[in-house]
Design a protein around this motif. Sequence first.
Motif, PDB file in Angstrom:
ATOM      1  N   UNK A 103       0.818  -1.206   0.000  1.00 32.79           N
ATOM      2  CA  UNK A 103       0.000   0.000   0.000  1.00 32.79           C
ATOM      3  C   UNK A 103       0.859   1.266   0.000  1.00 32.79           C
ATOM      4  N   UNK A 104       2.157   1.116   0.313  1.00 38.63           N
ATOM      5  CA  UNK A 104       3.080   2.256   0.297  1.00 38.63           C
ATOM      6  C   UNK A 104       3.734   2.452  -1.067  1.00 38.63           C
ATOM      7  N   UNK A 105       3.525   1.513  -1.969  1.00 37.21           N
ATOM      8  CA  UNK A 105       4.149   1.582  -3.300  1.00 37.21           C
ATOM      9  C   UNK A 105       3.578   2.756  -4.081  1.00 37.21           C
ATOM     10  N   UNK A 106       4.438   3.590  -4.624  1.00 34.98           N
ATOM     11  CA  UNK A 106       4.013   4.742  -5.422  1.00 34.98           C
ATOM     12  C   UNK A 106       5.248   5.291  -6.119  1.00 34.98           C
ATOM     13  N   UNK A 107       5.067   6.198  -7.057  1.00 36.57           N
ATOM     14  CA  UNK A 107       6.214   6.824  -7.703  1.00 36.57           C
ATOM     15  C   UNK A 107       6.817   7.878  -6.778  1.00 36.57           C
ATOM     16  N   UNK A 108       8.073   8.233  -7.047  1.00 35.22           N
ATOM     17  CA  UNK A 108       8.735   9.262  -6.248  1.00 35.22           C
ATOM     18  C   UNK A 108       8.016  10.602  -6.401  1.00 35.22           C
ATOM     19  N   UNK A 109       7.970  11.429  -5.351  1.00 31.38           N
ATOM     20  CA  UNK A 109       8.517  11.189  -4.013  1.00 31.38           C
ATOM     21  C   UNK A 109       7.561  10.436  -3.092  1.00 31.38           C
ATOM     22  N   UNK A 110       6.309  10.211  -3.523  1.00 34.93           N
ATOM     23  CA  UNK A 110       5.336   9.578  -2.620  1.00 34.93           C
ATOM     24  C   UNK A 110       5.755   8.159  -2.254  1.00 34.93           C
ATOM     25  N   UNK A 111       6.465   7.492  -3.166  1.00 32.55           N
ATOM     26  CA  UNK A 111       6.880   6.122  -2.908  1.00 32.55           C
ATOM     27  C   UNK A 111       8.081   5.980  -2.005  1.00 32.55           C
ATOM     28  N   UNK A 112       8.619   7.093  -1.521  1.00 34.54           N
ATOM     29  CA  UNK A 112       9.792   7.013  -0.646  1.00 34.54           C
ATOM     30  C   UNK A 112       9.507   6.251   0.645  1.00 34.54           C
ATOM     31  N   UNK A 113       8.234   6.237   1.086  1.00 34.22           N
ATOM     32  CA  UNK A 113       7.875   5.501   2.300  1.00 34.22           C
ATOM     33  C   UNK A 113       8.030   3.990   2.117  1.00 34.22           C
ATOM     34  N   UNK A 114       7.955   3.537   0.864  1.00 29.71           N
ATOM     35  CA  UNK A 114       8.124   2.106   0.588  1.00 29.71           C
ATOM     36  C   UNK A 114       9.570   1.680   0.812  1.00 29.71           C
ATOM     37  N   UNK A 115      10.489   2.641   0.705  1.00 26.32           N
ATOM     38  CA  UNK A 115      11.920   2.350   0.666  1.00 26.32           C
ATOM     39  C   UNK A 115      12.606   2.363   2.028  1.00 26.32           C
ATOM     40  N   UNK A 116      11.846   2.413   3.098  1.00 24.56           N
ATOM     41  CA  UNK A 116      12.478   2.402   4.415  1.00 24.56           C
ATOM     42  C   UNK A 116      11.599   1.680   5.422  1.00 24.56           C
ATOM     43  N   UNK A 117      12.253   1.121   6.424  1.00 22.45           N
ATOM     44  CA  UNK A 117      11.592   0.540   7.605  1.00 22.45           C
ATOM     45  C   UNK A 117      10.715  -0.677   7.331  1.00 22.45           C
ATOM     46  N   UNK A 118      10.879  -1.328   6.174  1.00 22.23           N
ATOM     47  CA  UNK A 118      10.012  -2.479   5.904  1.00 22.23           C
ATOM     48  C   UNK A 118      10.371  -3.665   6.814  1.00 22.23           C
ATOM     49  N   UNK A 119       9.385  -4.505   7.146  1.00 24.27           N
ATOM     50  CA  UNK A 119       9.643  -5.723   7.920  1.00 24.27           C
ATOM     51  C   UNK A 119      10.192  -6.823   7.023  1.00 24.27           C
TER      52      UNK A 119
END
Length: 242
Positions: free
Chosen positions: A138-154
């Motif tokens: 659900x965090x997948x998106x293009x930059x910059x919105x997708x930056x949340x996908x790129x950190x802290x994943x389990x």
Amino acid sequence: MKNPVHTISELLTESFEIIDLSHTLVENIPAWPTHSRFGHTLYESYESGDIASHYQLVMSEHTGTHMDAPLHFIREGKAHYGVDKVNLQQVFGKAVVIDATDVPPNGTLSYQKINEWEEKNGTLLGGEIVLIRYGWDKRWDIRPRGNEFLKDWPGLGKDAAEYLVSKEVKAVGCDTLAIDSYVASDNPAHYELLGNEVLIIENLNNLQKLPKYSLFFAFPLKIGSGSGSPVRAVAFVPRIEV
């Protein structure tokens, strides 16, 4: 007598729904920081007077929804081979979905959690493809919105990876950027799975649409000595639950 291929086609079409588990490849999608980003460049177009339209693709072997081949992490030995040598039976077959949405950011899915899933849903029998749903897609998106996908994943814990190897699963998939968690600098799940020839499929999508069991496909491109490949991952889900 009916053509058996026609019969199988009818059965699949009438009895199963196809669920697309892949992300669309467009520019600025999330990518591992050291990997090349996806590029889609127009080379021929009708507007330019060409008789056809086509684009050049530039991407990493690990772009979007993709597979890791054993040699991605395994330097030598029996498991040192590329995606072109992967047995396609390993990415086709019965899949089970393990819900791990309660695993926190930077956390790990443990053996205990998998064991609890088995107590409720039945023991893994071997030969399955295990798909782990963290809800990270659900965090997948293009930059910059997708930056949340790129950190802290389990990710998958070492004990859980060892257990899945012992159960002789064929492949393990996840809806995160990597099978190991964001903070797992030693990559234990990558080494344990790939070192035992259990394939890894990352950046899956739509796992919430799957029941506990489905028929799964994720075929790679046949890249010579490739460390991985984008895949079109899909699941066949019975239209009527049995």
